[in-house]
Design a protein around this motif. Sequence first.
Motif, PDB file in Angstrom:
ATOM      1  N   ASP A 104      -4.271   8.517   2.117  1.00 21.66           N
ATOM      2  CA  ASP A 104      -2.909   8.654   1.604  1.00 21.66           C
ATOM      3  C   ASP A 104      -2.386   7.356   1.006  1.00 21.66           C
ATOM      4  O   ASP A 104      -1.539   7.382   0.111  1.00 21.66           O
ATOM      5  CB  ASP A 104      -1.980   9.103   2.732  1.00 21.66           C
ATOM      6  CG  ASP A 104      -2.276  10.528   3.171  1.00 21.66           C
ATOM      7  OD1 ASP A 104      -1.667  11.441   2.631  1.00 21.66           O
ATOM      8  OD2 ASP A 104      -3.145  10.711   4.041  1.00 21.66           O
ATOM      9  N   ASP A 105      -2.862   6.225   1.493  1.00 25.57           N
ATOM     10  CA  ASP A 105      -2.371   4.940   1.006  1.00 25.57           C
ATOM     11  C   ASP A 105      -3.339   3.860   1.473  1.00 25.57           C
ATOM     12  O   ASP A 105      -4.273   4.129   2.237  1.00 25.57           O
ATOM     13  CB  ASP A 105      -0.965   4.679   1.542  1.00 25.57           C
ATOM     14  CG  ASP A 105      -0.145   3.752   0.642  1.00 25.57           C
ATOM     15  OD1 ASP A 105      -0.716   3.163  -0.300  1.00 25.57           O
ATOM     16  OD2 ASP A 105       1.063   3.618   0.886  1.00 25.57           O
ATOM     17  N   ARG A 119       4.512   1.263   4.986  1.00 24.92           N
ATOM     18  CA  ARG A 119       3.553   2.244   4.448  1.00 24.92           C
ATOM     19  C   ARG A 119       3.288   3.351   5.467  1.00 24.92           C
ATOM     20  O   ARG A 119       3.177   4.517   5.095  1.00 24.92           O
ATOM     21  CB  ARG A 119       2.244   1.546   4.069  1.00 24.92           C
ATOM     22  CG  ARG A 119       2.363   0.496   2.964  1.00 24.92           C
ATOM     23  CD  ARG A 119       2.735   1.112   1.636  1.00 24.92           C
ATOM     24  NE  ARG A 119       2.766   0.126   0.574  1.00 24.92           N
ATOM     25  CZ  ARG A 119       1.766  -0.135  -0.253  1.00 24.92           C
ATOM     26  NH1 ARG A 119       0.627   0.534  -0.132  1.00 24.92           N
ATOM     27  NH2 ARG A 119       1.892  -1.050  -1.195  1.00 24.92           N
ATOM     28  N   ILE A 123       3.895   7.456   4.978  1.00 25.06           N
ATOM     29  CA  ILE A 123       2.943   8.570   5.060  1.00 25.06           C
ATOM     30  C   ILE A 123       3.317   9.545   6.172  1.00 25.06           C
ATOM     31  O   ILE A 123       3.079  10.746   6.052  1.00 25.06           O
ATOM     32  CB  ILE A 123       1.484   8.084   5.206  1.00 25.06           C
ATOM     33  CG1 ILE A 123       1.265   7.286   6.489  1.00 25.06           C
ATOM     34  CG2 ILE A 123       1.046   7.302   3.978  1.00 25.06           C
ATOM     35  CD1 ILE A 123      -0.201   6.900   6.718  1.00 25.06           C
ATOM     36  N   ARG A 126       6.124  11.615   4.683  1.00 27.23           N
ATOM     37  CA  ARG A 126       5.635  12.574   3.689  1.00 27.23           C
ATOM     38  C   ARG A 126       4.929  13.754   4.356  1.00 27.23           C
ATOM     39  O   ARG A 126       4.976  14.876   3.849  1.00 27.23           O
ATOM     40  CB  ARG A 126       4.686  11.865   2.714  1.00 27.23           C
ATOM     41  CG  ARG A 126       5.403  10.884   1.809  1.00 27.23           C
ATOM     42  CD  ARG A 126       4.536  10.457   0.641  1.00 27.23           C
ATOM     43  NE  ARG A 126       3.409   9.635   1.023  1.00 27.23           N
ATOM     44  CZ  ARG A 126       3.460   8.312   1.160  1.00 27.23           C
ATOM     45  NH1 ARG A 126       4.597   7.663   0.993  1.00 27.23           N
ATOM     46  NH2 ARG A 126       2.387   7.627   1.470  1.00 27.23           N
ATOM     47  N   THR A 162       0.447  12.670   0.690  1.00 30.23           N
ATOM     48  CA  THR A 162       0.949  11.960  -0.478  1.00 30.23           C
ATOM     49  C   THR A 162       0.789  12.795  -1.734  1.00 30.23           C
ATOM     50  O   THR A 162       1.712  12.877  -2.566  1.00 30.23           O
ATOM     51  CB  THR A 162       0.223  10.613  -0.645  1.00 30.23           C
ATOM     52  OG1 THR A 162       0.416   9.829   0.531  1.00 30.23           O
ATOM     53  CG2 THR A 162       0.746   9.848  -1.849  1.00 30.23           C
ATOM     54  N   ASP A 165       3.471  15.575  -1.757  1.00 30.63           N
ATOM     55  CA  ASP A 165       4.828  15.155  -2.098  1.00 30.63           C
ATOM     56  C   ASP A 165       4.944  14.671  -3.535  1.00 30.63           C
ATOM     57  O   ASP A 165       5.997  14.804  -4.156  1.00 30.63           O
ATOM     58  CB  ASP A 165       5.300  14.080  -1.122  1.00 30.63           C
ATOM     59  CG  ASP A 165       5.828  14.691   0.165  1.00 30.63           C
ATOM     60  OD1 ASP A 165       5.650  15.911   0.379  1.00 30.63           O
ATOM     61  OD2 ASP A 165       6.429  13.963   0.961  1.00 30.63           O
ATOM     62  N   TRP A 188       6.548   7.153  -2.503  1.00 33.40           N
ATOM     63  CA  TRP A 188       5.991   6.178  -1.566  1.00 33.40           C
ATOM     64  C   TRP A 188       7.064   5.431  -0.789  1.00 33.40           C
ATOM     65  O   TRP A 188       6.792   4.855   0.247  1.00 33.40           O
ATOM     66  CB  TRP A 188       5.104   5.170  -2.296  1.00 33.40           C
ATOM     67  CG  TRP A 188       3.726   5.647  -2.594  1.00 33.40           C
ATOM     68  CD1 TRP A 188       2.594   5.380  -1.876  1.00 33.40           C
ATOM     69  CD2 TRP A 188       3.312   6.495  -3.673  1.00 33.40           C
ATOM     70  NE1 TRP A 188       1.514   6.001  -2.444  1.00 33.40           N
ATOM     71  CE2 TRP A 188       1.918   6.690  -3.555  1.00 33.40           C
ATOM     72  CE3 TRP A 188       3.977   7.103  -4.736  1.00 33.40           C
ATOM     73  CZ2 TRP A 188       1.189   7.464  -4.441  1.00 33.40           C
ATOM     74  CZ3 TRP A 188       3.264   7.882  -5.626  1.00 33.40           C
ATOM     75  CH2 TRP A 188       1.875   8.063  -5.480  1.00 33.40           C
ATOM     76  N   HIS A 202      -3.540   8.528  -7.868  1.00 34.62           N
ATOM     77  CA  HIS A 202      -3.170   9.760  -7.171  1.00 34.62           C
ATOM     78  C   HIS A 202      -2.972  10.922  -8.141  1.00 34.62           C
ATOM     79  O   HIS A 202      -3.352  12.065  -7.830  1.00 34.62           O
ATOM     80  CB  HIS A 202      -1.906   9.540  -6.336  1.00 34.62           C
ATOM     81  CG  HIS A 202      -2.166   8.922  -5.003  1.00 34.62           C
ATOM     82  ND1 HIS A 202      -2.281   7.556  -4.835  1.00 34.62           N
ATOM     83  CD2 HIS A 202      -2.353   9.463  -3.771  1.00 34.62           C
ATOM     84  CE1 HIS A 202      -2.513   7.293  -3.564  1.00 34.62           C
ATOM     85  NE2 HIS A 202      -2.569   8.435  -2.898  1.00 34.62           N
TER      86      HIS A 202
END
Length: 231
Positions: A104-105, A119, A123, A126, A162, A165, A188, A202
């Motif tokens: 996701d990140d 961060r 997530i 989200r 992520t 969303d 984010w 993404h």
Amino acid sequence: MDAVSDDKGLVLVVEDDPAIADIERLYLVRAGFTVHLESDGRAGLEQVRRLRPAAVILDVGLPGLDGIEVCRAMREAGDWTPVLFVTARDDEVDRVLGIELGADDYVTKPFSPRELVARVKGIVRRSSGLIGDAVLRVEDVTLDPATRLVARGGIRVDLTATEFDLLAQLMARPGRVYARDELLSLVWGIADYSASRTVDVHVAQLRAKLGEGNPIRTVRGVGYSVVGREG
């Protein structure tokens, strides 16, 4: 080892450097999370299955089973728990690979502990589904916020929190063009505009999952939009 806070959710940290793991634990607990630490990939994967955490922080360079393989095993098993990669390699190929596998990140060492916490909060938020309730439809793509399910032509499309969303943001206002820095802020929850490449990666992965002819459009020099066919 578990550290308990005021229960914003359990975060599983899989990190083989004790000093880094302790810093991550300290800041996450201060932010209100419960934290469980593991130092190798195989043990981390076992704890993902046992603990069902709200999020997983994975060091890419883990001994035995590295972070990328842990994430791959999770996604192949249908486990879409949010994953944040921590990597010492500031290589775009590594970051893209991680996102393609369902991360996701990511953050790159050395990182700010406060940024890491931000961060993780992003997530987790989200994945919690804190968006509107109405089912969104553009062409043959449907997105249901209540069930967190996306389908195209009636066929389910598995997305990370992520990716979900990001698509929801675009589909909520078809035809509306979103700049990359705007999407960073809205999806984010960050204002680090130097990370705008994250949005591109993404979006590319989202397009790949939706397949050819999907309604996501690039507006050159600006950002992205979702549009239906005219007429």
